[in-house]
Design a protein around this motif. Structure first.
Motif, PDB file in Angstrom:
ATOM      1  N   GLY A 228      70.143  33.797  -6.787  1.00 36.40           N
ATOM      2  CA  GLY A 228      69.322  34.884  -7.843  1.00 36.40           C
ATOM      3  C   GLY A 228      70.007  35.078  -8.998  1.00 36.40           C
ATOM      4  O   GLY A 228      70.044  36.514  -9.907  1.00 36.40           O
ATOM      5  N   ARG A 229      71.532  35.286  -9.123  1.00 32.92           N
ATOM      6  CA  ARG A 229      72.335  35.312 -10.148  1.00 32.92           C
ATOM      7  C   ARG A 229      71.787  34.360 -12.077  1.00 32.92           C
ATOM      8  O   ARG A 229      71.485  34.880 -12.752  1.00 32.92           O
ATOM      9  CB  ARG A 229      73.805  34.175 -10.362  1.00 32.92           C
ATOM     10  CG  ARG A 229      74.053  35.552  -9.035  1.00 32.92           C
ATOM     11  CD  ARG A 229      75.592  35.073  -8.882  1.00 32.92           C
ATOM     12  NE  ARG A 229      76.045  33.128  -8.832  1.00 32.92           N
ATOM     13  CZ  ARG A 229      76.509  33.502  -7.462  1.00 32.92           C
ATOM     14  NH1 ARG A 229      75.964  34.711  -6.536  1.00 32.92           N
ATOM     15  NH2 ARG A 229      76.314  32.154  -6.545  1.00 32.92           N
ATOM     16  N   SER A 230      71.492  33.085 -11.717  1.00 36.73           N
ATOM     17  CA  SER A 230      70.372  32.788 -12.252  1.00 36.73           C
ATOM     18  C   SER A 230      68.775  32.059 -12.290  1.00 36.73           C
ATOM     19  O   SER A 230      68.762  31.620 -11.037  1.00 36.73           O
ATOM     20  CB  SER A 230      71.521  31.645 -12.945  1.00 36.73           C
ATOM     21  OG  SER A 230      71.570  30.465 -12.246  1.00 36.73           O
ATOM     22  N   TRP A 231      67.889  31.658 -12.956  1.00 38.13           N
ATOM     23  CA  TRP A 231      66.912  30.916 -12.573  1.00 38.13           C
ATOM     24  C   TRP A 231      65.907  30.534 -14.104  1.00 38.13           C
ATOM     25  O   TRP A 231      66.502  29.806 -14.983  1.00 38.13           O
ATOM     26  CB  TRP A 231      65.338  32.701 -12.705  1.00 38.13           C
ATOM     27  CG  TRP A 231      66.250  34.020 -12.064  1.00 38.13           C
ATOM     28  CD1 TRP A 231      66.744  34.871 -12.200  1.00 38.13           C
ATOM     29  CD2 TRP A 231      65.556  33.765 -10.548  1.00 38.13           C
ATOM     30  NE1 TRP A 231      67.088  35.176 -10.892  1.00 38.13           N
ATOM     31  CE2 TRP A 231      65.941  34.498  -9.864  1.00 38.13           C
ATOM     32  CE3 TRP A 231      64.793  32.948 -10.085  1.00 38.13           C
ATOM     33  CZ2 TRP A 231      65.471  35.357  -9.185  1.00 38.13           C
ATOM     34  CZ3 TRP A 231      64.351  33.439  -8.926  1.00 38.13           C
ATOM     35  CH2 TRP A 231      64.498  34.403  -7.644  1.00 38.13           C
ATOM     36  N   GLN A 232      65.085  29.489 -12.709  1.00 41.15           N
ATOM     37  CA  GLN A 232      64.770  28.432 -13.659  1.00 41.15           C
ATOM     38  C   GLN A 232      63.201  27.736 -13.639  1.00 41.15           C
ATOM     39  O   GLN A 232      62.572  28.731 -12.396  1.00 41.15           O
ATOM     40  CB  GLN A 232      65.635  27.031 -13.288  1.00 41.15           C
ATOM     41  CG  GLN A 232      67.023  26.531 -13.729  1.00 41.15           C
ATOM     42  CD  GLN A 232      68.068  27.593 -12.185  1.00 41.15           C
ATOM     43  OE1 GLN A 232      67.275  27.553 -11.405  1.00 41.15           O
ATOM     44  NE2 GLN A 232      68.691  28.712 -12.418  1.00 41.15           N
ATOM     45  N   GLU A 233      62.961  27.815 -14.634  1.00 40.63           N
ATOM     46  CA  GLU A 233      61.260  27.639 -14.579  1.00 40.63           C
ATOM     47  C   GLU A 233      61.143  26.732 -13.617  1.00 40.63           C
ATOM     48  O   GLU A 233      61.519  25.719 -13.695  1.00 40.63           O
ATOM     49  CB  GLU A 233      60.539  27.997 -15.522  1.00 40.63           C
ATOM     50  CG  GLU A 233      58.784  27.620 -15.900  1.00 40.63           C
ATOM     51  CD  GLU A 233      58.290  27.230 -17.633  1.00 40.63           C
ATOM     52  OE1 GLU A 233      57.980  25.934 -18.225  1.00 40.63           O
ATOM     53  OE2 GLU A 233      59.023  27.806 -18.036  1.00 40.63           O
ATOM     54  N   LYS A 234      59.836  26.815 -12.841  1.00 44.52           N
ATOM     55  CA  LYS A 234      59.178  25.837 -12.104  1.00 44.52           C
ATOM     56  C   LYS A 234      57.870  25.352 -12.512  1.00 44.52           C
ATOM     57  O   LYS A 234      57.978  24.342 -12.644  1.00 44.52           O
ATOM     58  CB  LYS A 234      59.168  25.928 -10.457  1.00 44.52           C
ATOM     59  CG  LYS A 234      60.658  26.069  -9.993  1.00 44.52           C
ATOM     60  CD  LYS A 234      61.155  25.234  -9.521  1.00 44.52           C
ATOM     61  CE  LYS A 234      60.850  24.530  -8.390  1.00 44.52           C
ATOM     62  NZ  LYS A 234      61.038  23.223  -8.079  1.00 44.52           N
ATOM     63  N   SER A 235      56.999  25.479 -12.777  1.00 45.93           N
ATOM     64  CA  SER A 235      55.667  25.892 -13.131  1.00 45.93           C
ATOM     65  C   SER A 235      54.840  26.903 -13.717  1.00 45.93           C
ATOM     66  O   SER A 235      55.755  28.658 -12.733  1.00 45.93           O
ATOM     67  CB  SER A 235      55.150  24.919 -11.285  1.00 45.93           C
ATOM     68  OG  SER A 235      54.843  26.108 -10.584  1.00 45.93           O
ATOM     69  N   LEU A 236      53.436  26.538 -13.770  1.00 48.37           N
ATOM     70  CA  LEU A 236      52.688  28.022 -14.169  1.00 48.37           C
ATOM     71  C   LEU A 236      52.902  28.610 -14.772  1.00 48.37           C
ATOM     72  O   LEU A 236      52.496  29.730 -14.778  1.00 48.37           O
ATOM     73  CB  LEU A 236      51.981  28.101 -12.974  1.00 48.37           C
ATOM     74  CG  LEU A 236      51.636  27.253 -11.819  1.00 48.37           C
ATOM     75  CD1 LEU A 236      51.109  27.617 -10.988  1.00 48.37           C
ATOM     76  CD2 LEU A 236      50.242  25.885 -12.530  1.00 48.37           C
ATOM     77  N   ALA A 237      53.593  28.625 -15.929  1.00 52.52           N
ATOM     78  CA  ALA A 237      54.374  30.125 -16.394  1.00 52.52           C
ATOM     79  C   ALA A 237      53.946  30.199 -17.760  1.00 52.52           C
ATOM     80  O   ALA A 237      52.775  29.910 -18.335  1.00 52.52           O
ATOM     81  CB  ALA A 237      55.745  29.607 -17.329  1.00 52.52           C
ATOM     82  N   GLY A 238      53.197  31.060 -17.737  1.00 54.07           N
ATOM     83  CA  GLY A 238      51.874  31.998 -19.060  1.00 54.07           C
ATOM     84  C   GLY A 238      50.545  31.693 -17.724  1.00 54.07           C
ATOM     85  O   GLY A 238      49.366  32.540 -18.798  1.00 54.07           O
TER      86      GLY A 238
END
Length: 298
Positions: free
Chosen positions: A124-134
């Protein structure tokens, strides 16, 4: 930390009342956009109010909230994890230790209204987009033993399933609050509805009629560790793959906000006044963190 016995209540809540309570919970947790900056609490305020998910890695407790992820400091007070203050509506920790989340970006962050699926490989210190953003706001997330990801798309009222967290398939349409996937078989999925718990044995493509037991949240931590909590805060243990439910005890603190079963004996429940943990399958609960009344937001 104080330990609470879970004695039986003197009166039984009626099924009608539980159904009404769950219907209200479904309404309150319908997809909503984050308010203006400050509406959900100061980002520097580490207190807990709106809780949407729970998880654990070893002895470390993680709490997904309206203002980001929290864990317990040395004094037991909630401490922010990382620097993101997103409204994590859906949250789960996979068997490999990856954190998955969904919801809405923090006010003023400039991102799309819906996070889609985001992942963290550093607790949980950093996050990356995987899919379905927006596109999608998952209000419930769970993973199967084969790493298949299940997400309940609350805005569209549909269960979505992905083998890799990137490509998704739409499956059954339903109005649910929470989902749980069997650790013994990725095709078995439960969902909580205002009419009771519904069960699918074909990966969420179809669901059998409700069992009649009205629960708010369900979690399947091990093949023999299926638990649910009803809208009033009573913990139940499931049998027959969710076909039957046996009352265990009332969790302290009133109505539930989240439930996660870590293993056959370890159960985490967030209620209106605290995050509670049981190490004996619901026999006794210990308050791990205090919860303050919600302010704004959901």
């Amino acid at each position: 930390m104080q330990t609470y016995p879970t004695g039986r209540r003197s009166a039984t809540t009626t099924t009608a009342a539980l159904t009404a309570a769950l219907a209200l919970a479904l309404t309150l947790t319908a997809c909503s956009s984050p308010g203006p900056a400050g509406s959900g609490g100061d980002a520097g305020d580490a207190s807990l109010s709106h809780i949407h998910g729970l998880g654990a890695r070893g002895e470390t407790l993680y709490v997904a909230t309206h203002e980001g992820l929290r864990t317990a400091g040395a004094d037991g007070r909630p401490v922010p994890v990382g620097d993101r203050r997103d409204d994590f509506m859906g949250f789960t920790i996979t068997a490999s230790g990856t954190f998955l989340a969904s919801g809405h970006p923090a006010p003023g962050s400039g991102g799309p209204a819906d996070l889609g699926l985001v992942a963290s490989t550093d607790s949980g210190r950093s996050w990356q987009e995987k899919s379905l953003a927006g596109e999608v706001d998952f209000h419930a997330l769970d993973t199967a033993a084969d790493a298949t990801v299940y997400g309940y798309d609350s805005a569209n009222g549909v269960l979505r399933v992905s083998a890799d967290g990137v490509e998704w398939e739409e499956r059954a349409a339903l109005r649910a609050l929470d989902i749980a996937v069997s650790p013994a078989g990725p095709a078995t999925v439960l969902a909580t509805t205002e009419n009771g718990v519904v069960r699918s044995t074909d990966g969420g493509r179809t669901f059998a009629p409700a069992s009649g037991q009205v629960l708010a949240y369900v979690s399947w931590g091990a093949p023999d560790a299926l638990f649910g909590v009803d809208p009033s805060g009573v913990l139940f243990r499931g049998g027959d793959g969710g076909g039957s439910w046996t009352r265990v005890a009332a969790v302290p603190g009133g109505a539930p906000q989240a439930l996660t079963v870590v293993d056959a004996r370890r159960v985490l429940v967030a209620t209106q006044d605290g995050v509670y943990e049981s190490r004996d399958a619901g026999g006794r609960f210990e308050r791990r963190m205090a919860v303050t009344p919600g302010r704004g937001g959901h």
